[in-house]
Design a protein around this motif. Structure first.
Motif, mmCIF file in Angstrom:
data_model
loop_
_atom_site.group_PDB
_atom_site.id
_atom_site.type_symbol
_atom_site.label_atom_id
_atom_site.label_comp_id
_atom_site.label_asym_id
_atom_site.label_seq_id
_atom_site.Cartn_x
_atom_site.Cartn_y
_atom_site.Cartn_z
ATOM 1 N N VAL A 6 40.252 45.085 59.956
ATOM 2 C CA VAL A 6 38.943 45.612 60.353
ATOM 3 C C VAL A 6 38.371 46.488 59.242
ATOM 4 N N ASP A 22 45.860 44.696 62.456
ATOM 5 C CA ASP A 22 44.458 44.486 62.801
ATOM 6 C C ASP A 22 43.580 45.600 62.257
ATOM 7 N N GLU A 58 39.340 44.700 70.349
ATOM 8 C CA GLU A 58 38.993 44.033 69.104
ATOM 9 C C GLU A 58 37.971 44.880 68.338
#
Length: 334
Positions: free
Chosen positions: A13, A9, A199
């Motif tokens: 990003v 992740d 997130e």
């Protein structure tokens, strides 16, 4: 998230926010890496930004040097830390020296990621812990996360740093923590706070240790997998120990170490790498230099053996709760 998912992740990003970031390495493109840390990057960002490299670690590092010098931000994967040695010349002679030799005109905004340490019965050629070889080289930063939350935040901070970062990922805790017992289940991992990974974008600052357990009787210095092993040992021994997860070895949060040792008066260092010239030797010297008059006992180390990495005796090689508890009893008895 587990650590693999958190690192994956972090790549996404960063790459969505900055088109200059490129990712490559052996099997790091289409296949997504042996441990799937780069899975899906080529599908989302294309072959120009996430691609496979030949089996040439020296070439991978050298290519990244050229990219970084000309404005890109390469994040390269060395498939196992054991394979990093062919690239050592490039890392030491070019990567680490570029800012100094150009008087700051060029920087090296690059990250060299690699799974390291034991935990998969990989034996001598897939289980080494060479972090001390890189902490000795001026110009490099060295990071070793112990949780998914830290892994994502530290990797994003490393990618955004203008200087080169060696990012070692403890493969033994890629899918969850082990407290030092090879048969310990990990189903409860998802319920731990460390597994809650936000997130989007956030960073964990380089050079800042984390107090994962507060205590008054003893300071334990650890990083990577050994943070979880140390926590298990403290719980089983029933000792009121303070555990510092160093997170980054260079830059080192010496202020946090000094404050903790001066409070407790005792220090135990735990790492998986061999004992002789391991990073624990540097930690021991720093603690002794800065906290000598506060120490109630000599600094103790629990480490791997000074041998080639054993295959069938992997779980004996690891500093486990039993070895740590024995060292704890020695330190506390003085």
């Amino acid at each position: 998230m587990n650590m693999i998912q958190a690192l994956n992740d972090a790549h996404k990003v960063a790459m969505r926010a900055d088109e200059d970031i490129v990712v490559f390495g052996e099997d790091a493109g289409y296949f997504g890496g042996v441990f799937r840390v780069t899975e899906g990057l080529q599908q989302e960002f294309g072959k120009q930004r996430a691609f496979d490299a030949p089996i040439s670690e020296n070439g991978i590092a050298a290519t990244a040097v050229g990219m970084a010098a000309y404005g890109l931000k390469p994040v390269i994967e060395i498939q196992f830390a054991d394979y990093i040695y062919p690239a050592y010349d490039q890392i030491v002679s070019e990567v680490a020296k570029m800012r100094y030799r150009t008087a700051g005109e060029w920087t090296m905004p690059m990250v060299i990621r690699s799974p390291y340490g034991g935990g998969i019965y990989g034996g001598q050629t897939h289980s080494q812990s060479p972090e001390s070889l890189f902490t000795h080289i001026a110009g490099l930063k060295v990071v070793v996360p112990s949780t998914p939350y830290d892994a994502k935040g530290l990797l994003l901070a490393a990618i955004e740093d203008p200087d080169p970062v060696i990012f070692f990922e403890p493969k033994r805790i890629y899918n969850g923590p082990f407290g030092g017992h090879h048969d310990q289940p990990v189903e409860a991992w998802a319920k731990r706070p460390e597994a809650e990974v936000p997130e989007g974008h956030y960073t964990v600052p380089l050079g800042k240790a984390n107090v994962v357990r507060e205590g008054e009787a003893l300071t334990v210095l650890a990083y990577g997998t050994m943070v979880h092993v140390a926590k298990t040992a403290m719980e089983e021994a029933g000792i009121d120990a303070e555990i510092l997860d160093l997170r980054t070895l260079v830059p080192l949060d010496i202020e946090a170490i000094e404050a903790s040792v001066k409070k407790t008066g005792r220090c135990l260092i735990v790492h998986e790498a061999p004992r002789t010239s391991g990073f624990g030797a540097e930690l021991s010297a720093l603690v002794t230099e800065r906290c000598f008059y506060h120490l109630e006992a000599p600094v103790e180390r629990v480490t791997g053996w000074d041998t080639p990495y054993p295959h069938s005796y992997e779980w004996t090689y690891f500093p486990g709760p039993a070895r740590i508890k024995k060292a704890l009893e020695k330190v506390m008895a003085q």
